[in-house]
Design a protein around this motif. Structure first.
Motif, PDB file in Angstrom:
ATOM      1  N   TRP A 134       0.860  -1.183   0.000  1.00 54.30           N
ATOM      2  CA  TRP A 134       0.000   0.000   0.000  1.00 54.30           C
ATOM      3  C   TRP A 134       0.896   1.233   0.000  1.00 54.30           C
ATOM      4  O   TRP A 134       1.866   1.324   0.760  1.00 54.30           O
ATOM      5  N   LYS A 139       0.682   5.603  -0.095  1.00 58.89           N
ATOM      6  CA  LYS A 139      -0.143   6.768   0.213  1.00 58.89           C
ATOM      7  C   LYS A 139       0.380   7.934  -0.602  1.00 58.89           C
ATOM      8  O   LYS A 139       1.606   8.114  -0.746  1.00 58.89           O
ATOM      9  N   TYR A 173      -0.075  12.165  -1.259  1.00 53.86           N
ATOM     10  CA  TYR A 173      -0.633  13.496  -1.059  1.00 53.86           C
ATOM     11  C   TYR A 173      -0.555  14.256  -2.381  1.00 53.86           C
ATOM     12  O   TYR A 173       0.283  13.946  -3.235  1.00 53.86           O
ATOM     13  N   LEU A 232       3.699   2.585   2.510  1.00 51.87           N
ATOM     14  CA  LEU A 232       3.001   2.571   3.786  1.00 51.87           C
ATOM     15  C   LEU A 232       3.201   1.233   4.515  1.00 51.87           C
ATOM     16  O   LEU A 232       3.707   1.171   5.619  1.00 51.87           O
ATOM     17  N   ASP A 271      -4.465  11.539   7.664  1.00 52.43           N
ATOM     18  CA  ASP A 271      -4.512  10.338   6.818  1.00 52.43           C
ATOM     19  C   ASP A 271      -5.215  10.619   5.496  1.00 52.43           C
ATOM     20  O   ASP A 271      -5.218   9.767   4.600  1.00 52.43           O
ATOM     21  N   TYR A 317      -4.888   6.438  -1.583  1.00 50.37           N
ATOM     22  CA  TYR A 317      -4.202   5.201  -1.224  1.00 50.37           C
ATOM     23  C   TYR A 317      -4.211   4.252  -2.427  1.00 50.37           C
ATOM     24  O   TYR A 317      -5.258   3.945  -2.987  1.00 50.37           O
TER      25      TYR A 317
END
Lengths: 116, 113
Positions: B35, B37, B39, B47, B84, B88
């Motif tokens: 996984w 992540k 932004y 992750l 968070d 994802y």
């Protein structure tokens, strides 16, 4: 430790023009990857280098895309001539040992390309 | 044909609650899952991962579950925090791969205060 550096961050060109992106991986990382991420999609691998040799370029459109990693450090990705469908974010990543596989890939911030 | 599928483009969760992000895959040769992540205006950040010999891996607030028979994995975030909020991506590798990550399309998680 400095991360993966990419430049430029943004580029706008007209179709049929040429463009080049530059990537400097994390120091000491043997493996370097170029990914293309089209809006709304996940990243797709274009080419993988181990040191200065190509490991996988099966998804690179070789009629217009080329990449090199001279001296096994930084790398350039070129598109010539660009098409409208090349508009995407081009991500560079690097990983440590050169074995690829399960080792963590560290990504740069990407270059956002818009072809008009 | 999408080999890694994230069927929910977005998910909204209240702060403090559990976030569950799902991922399905079609290629039974996949044996390692990750996984990432992401932004806005940044590259994806690793992750958590899981090997196919396991069915669970935990790292702090993040847990990944793997159900090989269903070709399904999920990422649980407990408790969810506003930081968070990101996209994802689920990714997979197959045995013998030298690093060709196959990514899903991503799920945008929004954690509301």
């Amino acid at each position: 430790e400095a991360g993966v550096a990419q430049s430029p961050r943004y580029k706008i060109i007209e179709k049929r023009q040429s463009v080049a992106f530059w990537c400097n991986p994390i120091s000491g990382h043997a493996t370097l990857y170029w990914y293309q991420q089209i809006l709304g999609q996940g990243p797709k691998l274009l080419i993988q280098f181990q040191n200065n040799g190509v490991v996988d370029d099966s998804q690179l459109p070789k009629d217009r895309f080329s990449a090199e990693r001279l001296k096994g450090v930084d790398s350039t990705l070129k598109i010539q001539p660009a098409k409208l469908e090349d508009s995407a974010v081009y991500l560079c990543a690097s990983s440590d040992s050169g074995r690829g596989g399960e080792e963590t890939q560290y990504f740069g911030p990407g270059t956002r390309l818009l072809v008009l | 044909d999408q080999q890694v599928k994230q069927n929910s483009p977005s998910l909204s969760v209240q702060e403090g609650r559990i976030s569950i992000l799902n991922c399905d895959y079609t290629n039974s040769m996949f044996d390692y899952f990750l996984w990432y992540k992401k932004y806005p205006a940044e590259g994806p950040t690793f992750l958590i991962s899981i090997s196919s010999i396991k069915d669970k891996n935990e790292d702090g607030r993040f847990t990944v579950f793997l159900n090989k028979s269903a070709k399904h994995l999920s990422l649980h975030i407990v408790p969810s925090q506003p930081g968070d909020s990101a996209v994802y991506f689920c990714a997979a590798l197959y045995g013998g791969s030298q690093g060709n990550l196959i990514f899903g399309k991503g799920t945008k998680l929004s954690v509301k205060p």
